[in-house]
Design an enzyme around this catalytic site. Structure first.
Site, PDB file in Angstrom:
ATOM      1  N   GLY C  41       0.706  -1.225   0.089  1.00 30.74           N
ATOM      2  CA  GLY C  41       0.014   0.124  -0.024  1.00 30.74           C
ATOM      3  C   GLY C  41       0.774   1.330   0.056  1.00 30.74           C
ATOM      4  O   GLY C  41       1.887   1.415   0.440  1.00 30.74           O
ATOM      5  N   GLY C  43      -0.649   4.583   0.339  1.00 26.06           N
ATOM      6  CA  GLY C  43      -1.462   5.825   0.695  1.00 26.06           C
ATOM      7  C   GLY C  43      -0.680   6.324   1.646  1.00 26.06           C
ATOM      8  O   GLY C  43       0.462   6.376   1.821  1.00 26.06           O
ATOM      9  N   ARG C 332     -19.961  12.742  13.169  1.00 24.22           N
ATOM     10  CA  ARG C 332     -20.472  12.118  12.041  1.00 24.22           C
ATOM     11  C   ARG C 332     -21.573  11.106  12.250  1.00 24.22           C
ATOM     12  O   ARG C 332     -22.582  11.194  11.665  1.00 24.22           O
ATOM     13  CB  ARG C 332     -19.397  11.316  11.257  1.00 24.22           C
ATOM     14  CG  ARG C 332     -18.396  12.543  10.651  1.00 24.22           C
ATOM     15  CD  ARG C 332     -17.287  11.741  10.070  1.00 24.22           C
ATOM     16  NE  ARG C 332     -16.617  12.724   9.164  1.00 24.22           N
ATOM     17  CZ  ARG C 332     -15.326  12.496   8.734  1.00 24.22           C
ATOM     18  NH1 ARG C 332     -14.879  11.346   8.573  1.00 24.22           N
ATOM     19  NH2 ARG C 332     -14.902  13.632   8.129  1.00 24.22           N
ATOM     20  N   HIS C 403     -18.271   5.446   4.716  1.00 19.68           N
ATOM     21  CA  HIS C 403     -17.138   6.449   4.335  1.00 19.68           C
ATOM     22  C   HIS C 403     -15.787   5.961   4.749  1.00 19.68           C
ATOM     23  O   HIS C 403     -14.454   6.220   4.414  1.00 19.68           O
ATOM     24  CB  HIS C 403     -17.516   7.843   4.879  1.00 19.68           C
ATOM     25  CG  HIS C 403     -16.412   8.874   4.780  1.00 19.68           C
ATOM     26  ND1 HIS C 403     -16.019   9.144   3.473  1.00 19.68           N
ATOM     27  CD2 HIS C 403     -15.625   9.294   5.705  1.00 19.68           C
ATOM     28  CE1 HIS C 403     -14.882  10.192   3.777  1.00 19.68           C
ATOM     29  NE2 HIS C 403     -14.929  10.239   5.079  1.00 19.68           N
ATOM     30  N   ARG C 437     -14.902   7.915  14.027  1.00 22.28           N
ATOM     31  CA  ARG C 437     -13.711   8.665  13.894  1.00 22.28           C
ATOM     32  C   ARG C 437     -14.146  10.052  13.674  1.00 22.28           C
ATOM     33  O   ARG C 437     -15.148  10.334  12.915  1.00 22.28           O
ATOM     34  CB  ARG C 437     -12.966   8.002  12.510  1.00 22.28           C
ATOM     35  CG  ARG C 437     -11.730   8.791  12.251  1.00 22.28           C
ATOM     36  CD  ARG C 437     -10.960   8.588  10.998  1.00 22.28           C
ATOM     37  NE  ARG C 437     -11.801   8.592   9.835  1.00 22.28           N
ATOM     38  CZ  ARG C 437     -12.023   9.664   9.045  1.00 22.28           C
ATOM     39  NH1 ARG C 437     -11.714  10.809   9.444  1.00 22.28           N
ATOM     40  NH2 ARG C 437     -12.836   9.538   8.161  1.00 22.28           N
ATOM     41  N   LEU C 443      -6.123  11.309   8.159  1.00 21.35           N
ATOM     42  CA  LEU C 443      -5.101  11.712   7.666  1.00 21.35           C
ATOM     43  C   LEU C 443      -4.059  11.832   8.487  1.00 21.35           C
ATOM     44  O   LEU C 443      -2.845  11.330   8.530  1.00 21.35           O
ATOM     45  CB  LEU C 443      -5.358  13.018   6.935  1.00 21.35           C
ATOM     46  CG  LEU C 443      -6.384  13.138   5.658  1.00 21.35           C
ATOM     47  CD1 LEU C 443      -6.433  14.565   5.268  1.00 21.35           C
ATOM     48  CD2 LEU C 443      -5.992  12.269   4.763  1.00 21.35           C
TER      49      LEU C 443
END
Lengths: 269, 255, 640
Positions: C41, C43, C332, C403, C437, C443
């Site tokens: 990965g 990312g 959220r 998400h 989260r 990030l």
């Protein structure tokens, strides 16, 4: 873009470049696609066509895609002769079927450039871009060695301009749209982003020289200042950055030709 | 890094060569036109001017060599880049849609080639006298200066000096509609070439930006239009009979 | 039964990480180059880890299934990254960021991990700025901040609506630099399909070269997975189409525990679904909630009327009504459930009835259109492209969508899984976000793990491994694993059934969304646990994968991923069924307060559920890691 909110159904003919592999012969093949909602994205239309092909036992059309929201830069095809298709400032994945007419023949081709060899159908290999970045598209800073972020003030106008350049998604549309398959806009964007910031100054000259030389060596064409690249760019990155790149390159060439070099340079690596 | 390598060996460097030689050639073209427009004044002007240029001797040769080198470099760099650009896309698109590239920019290679052909003809015609030999300046009666020809206040050609009758050569040359027409078409294409080139060189030197790109564009359009009109004026005026030729010259070429 | 030792260092909360760093073992510089590390990965977590480990002198091999390491889906994060810099002088601190994150996670994360995250957050910003990440700035040239959900301070750094992209490109540039320097060997178009475990330690991976179809074997002294979350188990999500659980899932099947799979995050502000063909849901950044007001009509009868025609008195600004102190910036999970409730009451807007309004009319009146355009222009553009509607003239229609996934492979404080030598970073692990989260924290976590945690903690493991002692790729474990993958690939091509891979993915997604989505019940979960195994059987009997295994074959790639999603989906529902409480993103209707808020059961469920694979056909084992709150009191989350 067409302002309509009602879902309409259209039928189109897809004329797609099919090529089984890098060395296989390629040709256009027509596929009819009926009863498509205009709310459907272009890639969703390809999904639907591919599902149909799969169920018929044919190989689906290979196409590059991932985030489907215009930021990862994976999707890459030319639709009716335009890189990323009929939109302005959007990637292929952000094209919706409302941009096409009922009964239209839609020609879909891979991005074409010697530096982007074809992999299969609409998929091309854009690793040349990675090689350009590896040549110098970075600021050499070791993790943990950075000073406090606010110890380096950057004028807002410079930071904003750097952000304009940094918005590049590395999709290759600039190359695809350029009649010379030039990567100048891509290189210019990265060189400008780092060249506009104080952090990027120490390596400014070596960066632009190395990146341009690598770009040339990879077989991209040159810029003839027609600005098709910025017109096709999904992030509408300005060709002003190409002017900046030219200037930077010339200045770096002159400076590096005359600037004295310490006799101890290059020792410690 | 070696400056020659980074200029001659890179795509950007070669574009800078095109732009730099372009500046020289535009400078020449403008100077040449301004000089030639003296044809609309009394015969002393342009004939004195021609004599003055010839008097420069070695300087004239320096200028000629610089211009020749510019033309060669301009063509060399453009040719190399064009070949590279063709190689950069070996498999062409089945369908290609141009979004915004101007016609002038897309015609550069063709306008360039025609302008080169014209340039060769033009030199053969007025500088070397290979065509229209009868009306070549050296085959016409000499012209006697009526007054002094001064450049920046300094006396360049004294009155009474016998000089080549450049004026008559030009007028007689352009009296042939075919020649004039070719000339007009060629300078038209040259103006068209400059429509992209004069704009483009700012981009190549890195002086262009969105902030004044619009103004630059207008400036370039006006410049190219004036350049074309200026060049059109001479053969146009000759064809319309607005500039009479000296009787002595006409008599010399009368069959 | 797996041994779950969290290895949380002793001592006061604020000293744990500092002390740990001085106490863990180091690898001397001359030995570092003798160790090879595989990172899967690229990312935020994978790229930053690869670059940093290579800078330290380790030999790194990085594998991505993408065509370039710059494509990972971290790139799509819009809003920003949190850091306790307190540049705004508004009372922020490491402790506040820690506390907000812990509370936002509904007290289901580890205190020590979260505190470390808050501590290193400040270094991340420094690092990224030094790399040339063009964060937004104020006129004085210093960094700008904005506020985000779940916080009462402005601590979010951002680069327009493309923060994830800019941070990823920063990490990618660091990675590129190390590729050029020879420190990282990059393998693009390479999908990890198995983990190779030798003598109980993770020592390599099996990879399919997606262009040639070649099954390749790679050995290393340690393996790092930074392969992202598993939200695509729902088919429709804000994830990239390629995002998958395969690397994590194959590691799970090799013994790594999968923790809290039921903690899935539904983001409140996405563009609603329009039709069956849909492949993707698009997020509208949480930052929009800074200035946008969320509302729905008070009366069902108004739901199809043009929004402008509904008078103020007939609008229900339900977040402001229910959570007056956080208002539109409620976390959220809370905002998503509130939207669901409104739509369940029949007040949802749009053709499908699954939508609420996010309205900027007040913001435009207050700030003027140019300011709104500067702040959110690109988001409004995205919205316009997708819906052909202008959010300057009419409110956006939004609806929650999957998400992020807080669950993931279990890791200890060193980010090592229960399989020694296997490390898991970023969204792929379970560690820092508990049951929910907060915005702008993903990030932060990805980069914290990659830049500032793994470079220290991996040394603690490697110091115990003899340099150069990694097994050869000709070891029987490698050969067997590769053979196994080759056989699985062949099997897909042999089925030649009647339905496409995407058909099964869609059906799986529907089952999960309906039965294990924003609200879950015992009955719905039990139903899902009947439907999913049946779907799995049908998939393996009736899927069709055209083409060959020897070339680029996107259907084949997708088949493997969907097969894993089906199995994961079952585990997800099982975890949701077993967790008899509501917390964060996991909402069990049986467990709620009268006002509809999550009712946790700290007595019985203040623990991590780490599922251990027991073999095909056998139920997985539920291991438990208790969550000991030493420094903060678990309380009922209150955003009112």
């Amino acid at each position: 873009m067409v302002a309509e909110t009602n879902s309409n159904m259209i039928s189109i003919t897809l004329r797609v470049w099919r090529q089984a592999g890098p060395d296989a012969p390629g040709k256009f093949v027509d596929y009819p696609a009926a009863n498509l909602s205009t709310h459907m994205s272009f890639l969703e239309m390809l999904d639907v066509v591919n599902d149909g092909l799969t169920l018929k036992g044919e190989e689906p059309i290979a196409f590059a895609h991932d985030c489907r929201e215009g930021i990862c830069g994976t999707c890459s095809c030319t639709i009716n002769g335009k890189a990323h298709g009929p939109g302005h400032g959007v990637a292929t994945c952000q094209i919706y079927m409302r941009a096409f007419r009922d009964g239209e023949v839609i020609v879909v081709e891979p991005f074409r450039a010697r530096a982007f060899p074809l992999v299969k159908d609409l998929v091309v290999d854009r690793s040349a871009f990675d090689q350009i970045i590896q040549a110098g598209g970075f600021i050499s800073v070791r993790t943990g060695a950075a000073p406090d972020a606010n110890s380096i003030p950057v004028p807002k106008t410079d930071a904003d301009l750097a952000m304009d350049a940094a918005a590049c998604i590395g999709c290759g549309a600039c190359v695809a749209a350029c009649k010379n398959a030039s990567a100048m806009l891509f290189v210019a964007a990265k060189v400008s982003q780092l060249g506009l910031l104080p952090q990027g100054q120490p390596e400014r000259d070596s960066r632009v020289l190395a990146m341009v030389n690598t770009m040339d060596a990879l077989g991209f064409g040159s810029c003839t200042n027609q600005y098709e690249c910025s017109a096709a760019c999904p992030k509408t990155i300005s060709h002003d950055f190409i002017a900046r790149l030219n200037r930077d390159y010339l200045a770096a060439s002159v400076r590096s030709a005359f600037k004295p070099v310490s006799s101890a340079a290059g020792g410690s690596g | 890094m070696n400056l020659a390598v980074s200029i001659f060996g890179s795509t950007i460097g070669r574009k800078i060569i095109i732009a730099a030689t372009g500046v020289i050639l535009i400078g020449f073209a403008v100077g040449h036109l301004v000089g030639n427009l003296q044809i609309f004044e009394e015969a002393d002007r342009i004939n004195g001017y021609g004599a003055f240029l010839h008097q420069l001797g070695p300087l004239l040769w320096v200028a000629r060599i610089v211009l020749l080198a510019s033309v060669i470099l301009h063509i060399w760099a453009a040719t190399v880049l064009t070949l590279e650009n063709h190689a950069a896309r070996q498999i062409k698109y089945g369908v290609k849609h141009t979004i915004q590239a101007t016609l002038a920019s897309r015609m550069m290679r063709w306008t360039g080639v025609v302008v080169l052909a014209f340039l060769l003809y033009h030199l053969a015609h007025f500088t070397l006298g290979f065509t229209q030999v009868a009306t070549y300046k050296e085959n016409l009666p000499l012209y006697t200066m009526v007054g002094d020809y001064r450049v920046a206040g300094f006396l360049a050609v004294k009155s009474g000096t016998q000089v080549l009758d450049v004026r008559s050569m030009v007028i007689l040359g352009f009296s042939q509609p075919v020649v004039s027409l070719f000339y007009i078409v060629a300078v038209g294409l040259l103006s068209f070439h400059l429509l992209h080139g004069a704009d483009s060189l700012f981009q190549t030197f890195g002086w262009r930006s969105q902030k004044w790109a619009g103004a630059l564009r207008k400036l370039v359009i006006v410049f190219c239009a004036l350049y074309f009109l200026g060049n059109l004026a001479i053969p146009g005026a000759v064809l319309l009979g607005k500039i009479p030729v000296a009787e002595s010259a006409r008599a010399a070429v009368r069959p | 039964m797996a041994k779950l030792d969290s290895k949380i260092p002793a001592g006061p909360l604020a000293d744990k990480w500092r002390r740990h760093k001085t106490e863990i073992k180091l690898v001397n510089p001359a030995n570092k180059r003798k160790y090879e590390i595989i990172v899967v990965g690229a990312g935020l977590a994978g790229a930053s880890a690869s670059a940093t480990l290579a800078e330290l002198g380790y030999k790194v091999k990085n594998f991505v299934f993408h065509d370039s390491p710059r494509r990972a889906h971290s790139i799509a994060a819009q809003g920003g990254i949190n850091a306790a810099k307190n540049y705004q002088n508004d009372g922020d601190s490491v402790y506040r960021l820690f506390y907000d994150t812990l509370k936002g996670g509904d007290y289901r994360s580890r205190e020590a991990n979260v505190h470390r995250l808050a501590e290193v957050s400040v270094n991340i910003i420094d690092q990224c700025v030094a790399q040339g990440v063009p964060f937004a700035r104020e006129y004085g040239g210093l960094l700008a901040n904005r506020s985000f959900g779940g916080a009462q301070v402005s601590r979010t750094f951002y680069a327009r609506g493309q923060t994830g992209q800019q941070l990823l490109l920063g990490a990618y540039s660091a990675l590129s630099r190390m590729i050029a320097a020879g420190g990282v060997e990059m393998h693009t178009n390479s999908e990890m399909l198995d983990l190779v475990v030798v003598d109980g330690h993770a020592k390599g991976i099996i990879v399919r070269n997606l262009l040639t179809g070649e099954i390749e074997r790679y050995a290393a002294d340690a393996v790092i997975l930074a392969t992202g979350g598993y939200g695509n188990v729902f088919n429709l999500s804000t994830y990239a189409r390629g995002s998958n659980v395969t690397a994590s899932w194959r590691a799970y099947k090799r013994g790594a525990c999968f923790a809290n799979p039921c903690y899935t995050q539904i983001h409140p502000t996405c563009i609603p679904v329009t039709g069956d063909y849909q492949s993707k849901l698009t997020l509208m950044s949480e930052s929009l909630r800074n200035d946008g007001r969320i509302w729905a009509p008070k009366h069902q009868a108004d739901r199809l009327k043009p929004p402008a025609s509904i008078p103020e008195a007939d609008r229900d600004y339900y977040l402001e009504r229910m959570y007056p102190s956080f208002g539109n910036l409620a976390p959220r999970d809370i905002a998503s459930r509130a939207a669901k409730r409104v739509c369940d009451e029949g007040r949802g807007v749009g053709e499908t009835g699954l939508g609420v309004y996010l309205d900027f009319a007040d913001a435009i009146k207050r700030l003027g259109e140019p300011v709104v355009r500067e702040r959110y222009g690109n988001l409004f553009d995205i919205y316009h492209e997708i819906t052909a509607e202008s959010a300057y003239q009419q409110p956006m229609r939004i609806f929650p969508a999957v998400h992020y996934t807080m669950g993931g492979l279990w890791v200890d404080y060193n980010l090592m899984s229960n399989v020694p030598g296997l490390f898991v970073l970023g969204e792929a692990n379970f560690s820092d976000h508990g049951a929910n989260r907060l915005g702008a924290s993903a990030l932060m976590q990805g980069l914290a793990d990659g830049y500032f945690v793994i470079p220290y903690t991996i040394g603690d493991y490697l110091a115990g491994q003899k340099p150069g002692a990694r097994p050869s790729i000709d070891a029987p474990e490698f050969k067997a694993a590769a053979e196994n993958i080759r056989a699985m690939t062949e099997r897909f091509l042999q089925i030649k059934g009647k339905e496409t891979v995407s058909h099964y993915h869609k059906r799986l997604g529907k089952i999960l969304w309906e039965h294990c989505g924003m609200a879950r019940t015992r009955a719905s979960l039990e139903q899902a646990l009947k439907l999913i195994p049946a779907l799995r059987e049908e998939f393996w009997a009736n899927v069709t994968v055209p083409g060959s295994a020897a070339t680029l074959n996107q259907s084949l790639e997708q088949a493997g991923r969907v097969a894993d999603f089906i199995e994961l989906g079952e585990l997800l529902c099982l975890d949701a069924l077993t967790r008899e409480e509501s917390c964060g993103g996991h909402f069990r209707e049986e467990h709620q307060y009268p006002d509809g808020e999550c009712q946790r059961d700290d007595e019985k469920f203040a623990h991590v559920a780490a599922w251990e694979f027991q073999g095909a056909g056998k139920p997985p084992l539920r291991n438990i890691e208790p969550l000991n709150y030493e420094f903060t009191k678990m309380s009922v989350r209150n955003y009112k």
